[in-house]
Design an enzyme around this catalytic site. Structure first.
Site, PDB file in Angstrom:
ATOM      1  N   ALA A   9       0.832  -1.213   0.000  1.00 43.82           N
ATOM      2  CA  ALA A   9       0.000   0.000   0.000  1.00 43.82           C
ATOM      3  C   ALA A   9       0.861   1.255   0.000  1.00 43.82           C
ATOM      4  O   ALA A   9       0.503   2.264   0.589  1.00 43.82           O
ATOM      5  CB  ALA A   9      -0.919  -0.011   1.215  1.00 43.82           C
ATOM      6  N   ARG A  15      -2.731   7.665 -10.890  1.00 50.17           N
ATOM      7  CA  ARG A  15      -3.864   7.698 -11.826  1.00 50.17           C
ATOM      8  C   ARG A  15      -5.174   8.133 -11.154  1.00 50.17           C
ATOM      9  O   ARG A  15      -6.173   8.341 -11.809  1.00 50.17           O
ATOM     10  CB  ARG A  15      -4.032   6.304 -12.473  1.00 50.17           C
ATOM     11  CG  ARG A  15      -2.928   5.968 -13.465  1.00 50.17           C
ATOM     12  CD  ARG A  15      -2.915   4.484 -13.825  1.00 50.17           C
ATOM     13  NE  ARG A  15      -2.232   3.665 -12.815  1.00 50.17           N
ATOM     14  CZ  ARG A  15      -2.129   2.334 -12.874  1.00 50.17           C
ATOM     15  NH1 ARG A  15      -2.687   1.670 -13.860  1.00 50.17           N
ATOM     16  NH2 ARG A  15      -1.479   1.672 -11.924  1.00 50.17           N
ATOM     17  N   GLN A  81       8.397   1.848   2.880  1.00 46.44           N
ATOM     18  CA  GLN A  81       9.139   1.737   1.613  1.00 46.44           C
ATOM     19  C   GLN A  81       9.435   3.168   1.174  1.00 46.44           C
ATOM     20  O   GLN A  81       8.541   3.877   0.721  1.00 46.44           O
ATOM     21  CB  GLN A  81       8.280   1.012   0.561  1.00 46.44           C
ATOM     22  CG  GLN A  81       9.029   0.745  -0.723  1.00 46.44           C
ATOM     23  CD  GLN A  81       8.098   0.330  -1.873  1.00 46.44           C
ATOM     24  OE1 GLN A  81       6.898   0.600  -1.877  1.00 46.44           O
ATOM     25  NE2 GLN A  81       8.665  -0.321  -2.875  1.00 46.44           N
ATOM     26  N   THR A  87       6.492  -3.457  -7.037  1.00 47.63           N
ATOM     27  CA  THR A  87       5.832  -4.364  -6.088  1.00 47.63           C
ATOM     28  C   THR A  87       6.818  -5.379  -5.493  1.00 47.63           C
ATOM     29  O   THR A  87       6.686  -5.767  -4.325  1.00 47.63           O
ATOM     30  CB  THR A  87       4.653  -5.092  -6.758  1.00 47.63           C
ATOM     31  OG1 THR A  87       5.079  -5.629  -8.027  1.00 47.63           O
ATOM     32  CG2 THR A  87       3.483  -4.154  -6.999  1.00 47.63           C
ATOM     33  N   TYR A 107      -2.896  -6.759  -2.136  1.00 45.55           N
ATOM     34  CA  TYR A 107      -2.669  -5.405  -2.632  1.00 45.55           C
ATOM     35  C   TYR A 107      -3.648  -4.451  -1.963  1.00 45.55           C
ATOM     36  O   TYR A 107      -4.847  -4.720  -1.931  1.00 45.55           O
ATOM     37  CB  TYR A 107      -2.874  -5.364  -4.161  1.00 45.55           C
ATOM     38  CG  TYR A 107      -1.724  -5.952  -4.958  1.00 45.55           C
ATOM     39  CD1 TYR A 107      -0.794  -6.793  -4.362  1.00 45.55           C
ATOM     40  CD2 TYR A 107      -1.566  -5.660  -6.304  1.00 45.55           C
ATOM     41  CE1 TYR A 107       0.261  -7.315  -5.076  1.00 45.55           C
ATOM     42  CE2 TYR A 107      -0.513  -6.190  -7.038  1.00 45.55           C
ATOM     43  CZ  TYR A 107       0.394  -7.015  -6.417  1.00 45.55           C
ATOM     44  OH  TYR A 107       1.437  -7.537  -7.123  1.00 45.55           O
ATOM     45  N   GLY A 144      -1.641  -7.396 -15.582  1.00 40.60           N
ATOM     46  CA  GLY A 144      -0.630  -8.392 -15.938  1.00 40.60           C
ATOM     47  C   GLY A 144      -1.306  -9.626 -16.536  1.00 40.60           C
ATOM     48  O   GLY A 144      -2.309 -10.106 -16.008  1.00 40.60           O
ATOM     49  N   ASN A 232      -7.322   1.732  -9.668  1.00 42.34           N
ATOM     50  CA  ASN A 232      -6.204   2.534 -10.148  1.00 42.34           C
ATOM     51  C   ASN A 232      -6.626   3.932 -10.563  1.00 42.34           C
ATOM     52  O   ASN A 232      -5.813   4.825 -10.618  1.00 42.34           O
ATOM     53  CB  ASN A 232      -5.510   1.818 -11.312  1.00 42.34           C
ATOM     54  CG  ASN A 232      -4.931   0.487 -10.877  1.00 42.34           C
ATOM     55  OD1 ASN A 232      -4.096   0.422  -9.977  1.00 42.34           O
ATOM     56  ND2 ASN A 232      -5.425  -0.592 -11.466  1.00 42.34           N
ATOM     57  N   LYS A 356     -29.822  18.319  19.827  1.00 40.10           N
ATOM     58  CA  LYS A 356     -28.452  17.922  20.163  1.00 40.10           C
ATOM     59  C   LYS A 356     -28.397  17.688  21.658  1.00 40.10           C
ATOM     60  O   LYS A 356     -28.896  18.522  22.420  1.00 40.10           O
ATOM     61  CB  LYS A 356     -27.469  19.019  19.760  1.00 40.10           C
ATOM     62  CG  LYS A 356     -26.025  18.607  19.956  1.00 40.10           C
ATOM     63  CD  LYS A 356     -25.138  19.733  20.463  1.00 40.10           C
ATOM     64  CE  LYS A 356     -25.391  20.060  21.908  1.00 40.10           C
ATOM     65  NZ  LYS A 356     -24.415  20.962  22.514  1.00 40.10           N
TER      66      LYS A 356
HETATM   67  C1  UD1 Z   1      -0.212  -4.937 -10.369  1.00 39.66           C
HETATM   68  C2  UD1 Z   1       0.467  -6.184 -10.958  1.00 39.66           C
HETATM   69  C3  UD1 Z   1      -0.357  -6.694 -12.136  1.00 39.66           C
HETATM   70  C4  UD1 Z   1      -1.765  -6.992 -11.670  1.00 39.66           C
HETATM   71  C5  UD1 Z   1      -2.398  -5.788 -10.976  1.00 39.66           C
HETATM   72  C6  UD1 Z   1      -3.682  -6.214 -10.332  1.00 39.66           C
HETATM   73  C7  UD1 Z   1       2.894  -5.956 -10.654  1.00 39.66           C
HETATM   74  C8  UD1 Z   1       4.175  -5.582 -11.292  1.00 39.66           C
HETATM   75  N1  UD1 Z   1       1.803  -5.834 -11.410  1.00 39.66           N
HETATM   76  O1  UD1 Z   1      -0.222  -3.928 -11.355  1.00 39.66           O
HETATM   77  O2  UD1 Z   1       0.231  -7.879 -12.672  1.00 39.66           O
HETATM   78  O3  UD1 Z   1      -2.557  -7.415 -12.787  1.00 39.66           O
HETATM   79  O4  UD1 Z   1      -1.545  -5.280  -9.949  1.00 39.66           O
HETATM   80  O5  UD1 Z   1      -4.355  -5.121  -9.752  1.00 39.66           O
HETATM   81  O6  UD1 Z   1       2.873  -6.359  -9.516  1.00 39.66           O
HETATM   82  N2  UD1 Z   1       2.961  -0.715  -4.504  1.00 39.66           N
HETATM   83  C9  UD1 Z   1       3.854  -0.519  -3.467  1.00 39.66           C
HETATM   84  N3  UD1 Z   1       5.107  -0.130  -3.752  1.00 39.66           N
HETATM   85  C10 UD1 Z   1       5.547   0.057  -5.023  1.00 39.66           C
HETATM   86  C11 UD1 Z   1       4.636  -0.153  -6.086  1.00 39.66           C
HETATM   87  C12 UD1 Z   1       3.351  -0.549  -5.775  1.00 39.66           C
HETATM   88  O7  UD1 Z   1       3.497  -0.692  -2.285  1.00 39.66           O
HETATM   89  O8  UD1 Z   1       6.727   0.398  -5.200  1.00 39.66           O
HETATM   90  C13 UD1 Z   1       1.584  -1.123  -4.165  1.00 39.66           C
HETATM   91  C14 UD1 Z   1       0.547  -0.118  -4.630  1.00 39.66           C
HETATM   92  O9  UD1 Z   1       0.275   0.810  -3.606  1.00 39.66           O
HETATM   93  C15 UD1 Z   1      -0.669  -0.989  -4.935  1.00 39.66           C
HETATM   94  C16 UD1 Z   1      -0.054  -2.341  -5.321  1.00 39.66           C
HETATM   95  O10 UD1 Z   1       1.281  -2.327  -4.864  1.00 39.66           O
HETATM   96  O11 UD1 Z   1      -1.471  -1.175  -3.799  1.00 39.66           O
HETATM   97  C17 UD1 Z   1      -0.064  -2.549  -6.841  1.00 39.66           C
HETATM   98  O12 UD1 Z   1       0.629  -1.477  -7.473  1.00 39.66           O
HETATM   99  P1  UD1 Z   1       0.072  -0.805  -8.792  1.00 39.66           P
HETATM  100  O13 UD1 Z   1       1.026   0.239  -9.196  1.00 39.66           O
HETATM  101  O14 UD1 Z   1      -1.343  -0.462  -8.649  1.00 39.66           O
HETATM  102  O15 UD1 Z   1       0.247  -2.035  -9.803  1.00 39.66           O
HETATM  103  P2  UD1 Z   1      -0.650  -2.369 -11.049  1.00 39.66           P
HETATM  104  O16 UD1 Z   1      -0.193  -1.577 -12.199  1.00 39.66           O
HETATM  105  O17 UD1 Z   1      -2.070  -2.298 -10.667  1.00 39.66           O
HETATM  106 MG    MG Z   2      -3.099  -1.479  -9.097  1.00 42.72          MG
END
Ligand code: UD1
Ligand code: MG
Length: 460
Positions: A9, A15, A81, A87, A107, A144, A232, A356
């Protein structure tokens, strides 16, 4: 076998085009992350590690607020982080804290996954494989894609931005949710690179590494795309809000509640209902609300942290917040019950009446245009139209006490602290600033004077 959960998170949610971190965007009145934490906490687990980054302090503060149900959750850790490098990098930050054999990755932006689905996925997992939750969808854009070999086994996950046209046509997508063996996961994470379109360390790359090491990847495919729908952007958030609304409405309908339109009732919290409850359109429930048998809620009402006892009717456009309403009352239309309002049975509160910290006894009425703050009102009292309780002297709030069978005439002002004893009567238009003894009439207004031989300006 021990299982710990890592929730990702830390992302900004670029976006979403919002100044608020994505984890705190609201769905069903609660932060996205609260939904995920709730699902995580309902599983058998020995630790929950939430990786935060963007707005980390705000996120942590929100969830450590003692009013929040997760504040005291045992084994809830926050992992920072610093930079959002992907991720895979995010999971890596949490691994030093993990001591279990299995890691479930959730996620923070996939809020509506059901605990039962997660339990089934965990049942598939063991330290010799990866269990992966996938989805068959007609709208795979942005997600993905799951690459399967000729034998049908999962070989890799390819992100949309790295996928070739043929891969983009694949309709099975990665939900992001997976269970991995902790020891091997550490090794795979150490070997990740960011040689991809987004220059990020992708968690999804560990799937191909596992396959190379003959570590099977067991996919569990579901086909309800709402359950693993990620948030997103605002369009996805409002689509999920709609799904959440409909699922809450469906459970009300199956409990026997009459909903005039299930698409126009929002339950943002918990709603407990008796029999023969009827809810009209555009009603929002927040926090913990209970409605007794036969309660009817009119259109355009907001009801928050309230209990409403059997047979009571709440009429159109009424706002109820932090109130306990007795049986067979009538509230509204357009009334406002604020925190600390306690109504006994058979009370009537009419249009444009605000209460109130008001305790009102059985059968009492305030039917039109009143402010009743910091008052205790007995039984069978009539509060006339336009009565105002002046509870505030500019510095402190003061109490007003009104006994049983009191009549307060229209447009009177009761200046607190003041007491109106049982059976007393206040003449209309009075300003009452001292006690009215039992059975007496208070007249607190200038005497009327009629002027004879008076002429209207301009009249000869
Ligand atoms: C990700 C998956 C994708 C999947 C999709 C489902 C990867 C590379 N891709 O893409 O395959 O279909 O979710 O919803 O994993 N986050 C962090 N730190 C970071 C980056 C992200 O904590 O450095 C967290 C974000 O806050 C979010 C989650 O990881 O909660 C997913 O990140 P996001 O950027 O939304 O990935 P997607 O493009 O949705
Ligand atoms: Mg996402």
């Amino acid at each position: 076998m021990k299982l710990e959960i890592v929730i990702l998170a830390a992302g900004k949610g670029a976006r979403m085009h919002s100044s608020m971190p994505k984890a705190l965007q609201r769905l069903g009145g609660r932060p996205l992350l609260a939904h995920v934490l709730e699902a995580a906490a309902s599983l058998e687990q020995s630790g929950i590690h939430t990786v935060i980054g963007h707005g980390a302090e705000l996120v942590r503060r929100t969830f450590q607020n003692p009013d929040f149900p997760f504040a005291g959750l045992a084994g809830l850790n926050w992992v920072l982080q610093q930079q959002q490098l992907g991720t895979g990098h995010a999971v890596q930050q949490a691994m030093p804290r993990v001591t279990a054999d299995l890691v479930l990755v959730l996620y923070g932006d996939v809020p509506l996954v059901l605990p039962d689905t997660l339990r089934n996925l965990i049942d598939l997992a063991d330290p010799g494989n990866i269990a992966l939750l996938t989805l068959e969808t007609s709208r795979p854009e942005g997600l993905g894609r799951i690459i399967r070999g000729a034998d049908g086994e999962v070989e890799a996950i390819v992100e949309e931005r790295d996928a070739d046209p043929e891969q983009k046509r694949i309709s099975e997508i990665n939900s992001g949710i997976m269970v991995l063996p902790a020891g091997r996961l550490r090794q795979w994470l150490d070997r990740l690179d960011c040689d991809n379109a987004q220059r990020e360390y992708y968690l999804t790359d560990v799937v191909a590494m596992a396959r190379d090491e003959n570590c099977p990847v067991r996919a569990m495919k579901i086909d309800d795309d709402r359950e693993v729908q990620g948030v997103n952007d605002q369009a996805q958030l409002s689509a999920l809000e709609g799904h959440y609304r409909m699922s809450k409405a469906a459970s009300l309908l199956s409990a026997g509640v009459r909903l005039l339109d299930p698409a126009r009732v929002d339950v943002r919290g918990s709603l407990v209902t008796g029999q023969d409850v009827e809810i009209d359109v555009n009603v929002v429930f927040e926090g913990d609300v209970s409605l007794g048998d036969g309660v009817k809620i009119g259109p355009n009402c907001v009801i928050k942290n309230a209990s409403i006892a059997a047979g009571t009717r709440v009429l159109a456009g009424t706002s109820v917040d932090g109130a306990a309403v007795g049986a067979d009352c009538s509230i509204g239309p357009m009334a406002r019950l604020r925190p600390g309002t306690e109504l006994a049975a058979g009370v009537k509160i009419g249009n444009f009446v605000e209460t109130k910290k008001a305790k009102i006894g059985k059968g009492s009425k305030a039917n039109h245009l009143c402010y009743l703050g910091d008052v205790e009102i007995g039984e069978n009292v009539n509060i006339g139209a336009g009565v105002i309780v002046c509870n505030y002297d500019g510095e402190k709030k003061h109490r007003t006490v009104i006994g049983n069978n009191v009549f307060v005439g229209s447009n009177s002002v009761l200046v607190a602290p003041v007491t109106l004893r049982d059976d007393s009567f206040v003449a209309a238009g009075s300003t009452v600033s001292s006690e009215v003894p039992s059975g007496q009439l208070a007249v607190g207004r200038a005497r009327q004077k009629n002027i004879s031989r008076w002429k209207r300006p301009g009249n000869r």
